[in-house]
Write a protein that holds these residues in place. Structure first.
Motif, PDB file in Angstrom:
ATOM      1  N   SER B 297       0.831  -1.210   0.000  1.00  0.00           N
ATOM      2  CA  SER B 297       0.000   0.000   0.000  1.00  0.00           C
ATOM      3  C   SER B 297       0.866   1.261   0.000  1.00  0.00           C
ATOM      4  O   SER B 297       0.404   2.333  -0.363  1.00  0.00           O
ATOM      5  CB  SER B 297      -0.924   0.005   1.212  1.00  0.00           C
ATOM      6  N   LYS B 298       2.142   1.112   0.407  1.00  0.00           N
ATOM      7  CA  LYS B 298       3.038   2.263   0.374  1.00  0.00           C
ATOM      8  C   LYS B 298       3.865   2.300  -0.906  1.00  0.00           C
ATOM      9  O   LYS B 298       4.631   3.240  -1.129  1.00  0.00           O
ATOM     10  CB  LYS B 298       4.020   2.201   1.550  1.00  0.00           C
ATOM     11  N   CYS B 299       3.759   1.241  -1.710  1.00  0.00           N
ATOM     12  CA  CYS B 299       4.728   1.036  -2.796  1.00  0.00           C
ATOM     13  C   CYS B 299       4.247   1.644  -4.116  1.00  0.00           C
ATOM     14  O   CYS B 299       3.148   1.350  -4.597  1.00  0.00           O
ATOM     15  CB  CYS B 299       4.952  -0.462  -2.980  1.00  0.00           C
ATOM     16  N   LEU B 300       5.082   2.486  -4.695  1.00  0.00           N
ATOM     17  CA  LEU B 300       4.690   3.167  -5.932  1.00  0.00           C
ATOM     18  C   LEU B 300       4.854   2.267  -7.152  1.00  0.00           C
ATOM     19  O   LEU B 300       4.248   2.519  -8.195  1.00  0.00           O
ATOM     20  CB  LEU B 300       5.465   4.468  -6.063  1.00  0.00           C
ATOM     21  N   VAL B 301       5.638   1.233  -7.014  1.00  0.00           N
ATOM     22  CA  VAL B 301       5.734   0.265  -8.102  1.00  0.00           C
ATOM     23  C   VAL B 301       4.456  -0.574  -8.132  1.00  0.00           C
ATOM     24  O   VAL B 301       3.887  -0.844  -9.199  1.00  0.00           O
ATOM     25  CB  VAL B 301       6.985  -0.621  -7.925  1.00  0.00           C
ATOM     26  N   TYR B 302       3.980  -0.943  -6.942  1.00  0.00           N
ATOM     27  CA  TYR B 302       2.703  -1.657  -6.868  1.00  0.00           C
ATOM     28  C   TYR B 302       1.580  -0.788  -7.449  1.00  0.00           C
ATOM     29  O   TYR B 302       0.707  -1.271  -8.170  1.00  0.00           O
ATOM     30  CB  TYR B 302       2.405  -2.031  -5.410  1.00  0.00           C
ATOM     31  N   GLU B 303       1.641   0.504  -7.144  1.00  0.00           N
ATOM     32  CA  GLU B 303       0.600   1.419  -7.649  1.00  0.00           C
ATOM     33  C   GLU B 303       0.566   1.420  -9.183  1.00  0.00           C
ATOM     34  O   GLU B 303      -0.496   1.475  -9.795  1.00  0.00           O
ATOM     35  CB  GLU B 303       0.841   2.827  -7.106  1.00  0.00           C
ATOM     36  N   LEU B 304       1.749   1.358  -9.790  1.00  0.00           N
ATOM     37  CA  LEU B 304       1.802   1.292 -11.257  1.00  0.00           C
ATOM     38  C   LEU B 304       1.048   0.073 -11.779  1.00  0.00           C
ATOM     39  O   LEU B 304       0.345   0.138 -12.792  1.00  0.00           O
ATOM     40  CB  LEU B 304       3.252   1.207 -11.737  1.00  0.00           C
ATOM     41  N   CYS B 305       1.226  -1.046 -11.064  1.00  0.00           N
ATOM     42  CA  CYS B 305       0.549  -2.275 -11.491  1.00  0.00           C
ATOM     43  C   CYS B 305      -0.947  -2.162 -11.262  1.00  0.00           C
ATOM     44  O   CYS B 305      -1.757  -2.583 -12.088  1.00  0.00           O
ATOM     45  CB  CYS B 305       1.118  -3.461 -10.713  1.00  0.00           C
ATOM     46  N   LEU B 306      -1.303  -1.577 -10.124  1.00  0.00           N
ATOM     47  CA  LEU B 306      -2.707  -1.397  -9.765  1.00  0.00           C
ATOM     48  C   LEU B 306      -3.432  -0.516 -10.781  1.00  0.00           C
ATOM     49  O   LEU B 306      -4.554  -0.791 -11.194  1.00  0.00           O
ATOM     50  CB  LEU B 306      -2.775  -0.754  -8.382  1.00  0.00           C
TER      51      LEU B 306
END
Lengths: 368, 368
Positions: B297-306
């Motif tokens: 939830s803090k990760c901006l790489v995860y956000e890209l995937c989301l």
């Protein structure tokens, strides 16, 4: 700051104070250099100017200059408007390139008039009468604000260097001011400056002949021209100021007071009736008037002759003297002037009808 | 009043507070009625709306509705913009008539960009990428504000019922605010409402999918629509709100911070380099991360995937779980995502080149 309000209806009382306060130059000082000046000039109706020398020099050398003015097509055209047209005709005969704006965006923001209605009024009242008065519209750049992408585009570009404080200082806008009204001055400034855009002839001296109540727009236009002098090469616009014509009761002549204004499309008998009610410089009794003489400087019938119906100085002076000597009594005078007015109106009507097809075609071109 | 500033650069922290304060509805409540929703919808990126039911009802009945949005062609297009385009494509496939505005007047008043430059940027960045992403521009109404007499004319008409106090309350303008900036909201409102003019299809439900920072324009547009409902028959525009995409360091993704934004015209190796610097939800040491797991939830790489690279929920969930269980370490994860990103960029570039001639022709038509 706000002695001059272009949207107000008052008549500025003290022109001298206005000239001093706003740095308006004395037009009379230029008269000796002006060849064949208009009666409006020699008679002090056009009393002030800014930077008019710049235009005059061009005119005298036969070089290019522009003349720009606008008419708001929201009501009937009256003798106050004719003053402007007389000047346009004068400039047109002296090499000026005339830009004539039909200010339908102003009619919309200030009077709530739909553009289609403005278009009709512009045709029936303003364009027909301009042509009938002697302006050759074919040789002018006539345009409607609402149809001019160039003027509107320029307005928005210029608005990038004009802030809210500046327009509030000039126009005194409040929180209740609508954004169309608040933004309108930028349209007006674009009207004034657009003749200097490359596609309209490039930077050159431009004179804006206006009533003195329009000076706020001119000051803003000069400020803005300076801010964009590098980007567009604008010269500050020159201007001349004429007195606001008074109506038959001494107020400002306006289409919103039809009983006291003389409209160019009135039938002659309507003028006659209105003239009969006009305030004069007469005395309480005919006897007293024969003894003391009348007071032409207070007389609105005399003002009509001064502004319009007696272009010859000799005739005007003669009328004045007969009045002051008590030889010309108001009733007789009004009959004389009514005769002049009737002849003027009849000729104007004839010329309007003769111009109609020509002006219709022009309108189709500029406002398809 | 001013938690949302469309010209600011901050990231609103508390979406729930904004929804409550400004009366934005919860988009999740509508999800059960939406057929085949976008991942952006199911994943809560599009979190709020006003009156979206009105548009949804139309969509479900196969009736006409409009979708309107604008892109400011002042810089490079990035993944934040892609979110809007993804929505336009979704609507286009569900019967929406798409109005796509190139906001060059905004680029001018907010960034000082000349129109000619905006035109180039609009072509190279926005239009090419929109088409490459899958939007069929031929079936959209694409226009530039500066070329649209209709939008500019409507803006001025609408400005007749919006006063200075209203726009100050919404945007907090000061005396230093330039008039182009002060007037600009009227252009934006006209953008939003003009699809309902008779010549553009007449009054009908219109949805404006925007970032939540654009809500002030929407509130003004709804106020104005109500004031002119009788004159023009306007329905209040509906809107949906998406979270503002964060950049690789957690700020708002913006072309003014090129090191932390992912541009659609970046070469793949540039993305790879930027990704490598991105803030993640990783722990100080690999060992600690294996023990405690990462924090997606803090990760901006995860956000890209989301937001973009893992449209399949199963794949996204799997990534999340592997991270939380400490199985997926940041370095490996970044390599995986870089692979997805590279594939995306390569395909996009190919499709841009394939679209170039088509989009050039469209541009010649709409901006001769």
């Amino acid at each position: 700051m706000r002695g001059l309000d272009p949207w107000g209806t008052g008549l500025p009382e003290d022109y001298a104070r206005l000239m001093q306060e706003f740095g308006i130059g004395d037009f009379r000082e230029l008269l000796p250099r002006i060849p064949d000046p208009l009666p409006l000039m020699t008679r002090g109706v056009i009393f002030g100017h800014r930077d008019f020398e710049r235009v005059l020099d061009r005119m005298l050398r036969g070089e290019r200059y522009a003349v720009m003015t606008g008419l708001m097509p929201s009501g009937k055209m009256h003798l106050g408007h004719k003053m402007v047209v007389d000047q346009l005709i004068w400039y047109q005969r002296r090499g000026g390139e005339i830009f004539l704006c039909m200010a339908d965006m102003e009619a919309f923001s200030a009077r709530g008039l739909p553009y289609e209605r403005s278009k009709e009024i512009a045709f029936e009242e303003y364009l027909l009468n301009c042509e009938a008065l002697g302006l050759e519209l074919e040789r002018c750049r006539v345009y409607f604000q609402s149809r001019s992408a160039e003027v509107q585009g320029l307005a928005y570009s210029l608005a990038r260097k004009v802030n809210l404080s500046e327009v509030r200082a000039i126009y005194g806008f409040s929180g209740e001011t609508h954004l169309s009204h608040l933004y309108y001055p930028m349209i007006d400034v674009a009207d004034i400056l657009h003749p200097q855009l490359e596609e309209f002839g490039g930077p050159r001296p431009t004179v804006v002949p206006v009533g003195v109540d329009q000076d706020p727009h001119l000051r803003l236009a000069r400020d803005v021209a300076a801010k964009f002098s590098e980007e567009y090469g604008f010269l500050p616009p020159s201007s001349t100021y004429h007195r606001l014509m008074r109506d038959l009761f001494g107020g400002k002549m306006s289409s919103s007071r039809p009983e006291s204004a003389l409209f160019l499309t009135d039938p002659p008998e309507v003028w006659e009736r209105k003239l009969w009610e006009a305030l004069t410089g007469g005395r309480p009794t005919a006897r007293e008037q024969r003894e003391k003489g009348g007071e032409p400087s207070k007389c609105l019938v005399y003002e009509l002759c001064l502004y319009h119906f007696l272009p010859g100085d000799r005739e005007l002076l003669e009328m004045r003297e007969r009045c002051e000597r008590g030889e010309l009594i108001c009733g007789d005078c009004k009959r004389e002037v009514a005769g002049l007015a009737r002849a003027f109106l009849r000729e104007l009507e004839e010329r309007r009808e003769e111009a109609r097809a020509r002006v219709e075609e022009l309108l189709r071109e500029i406002y398809p």
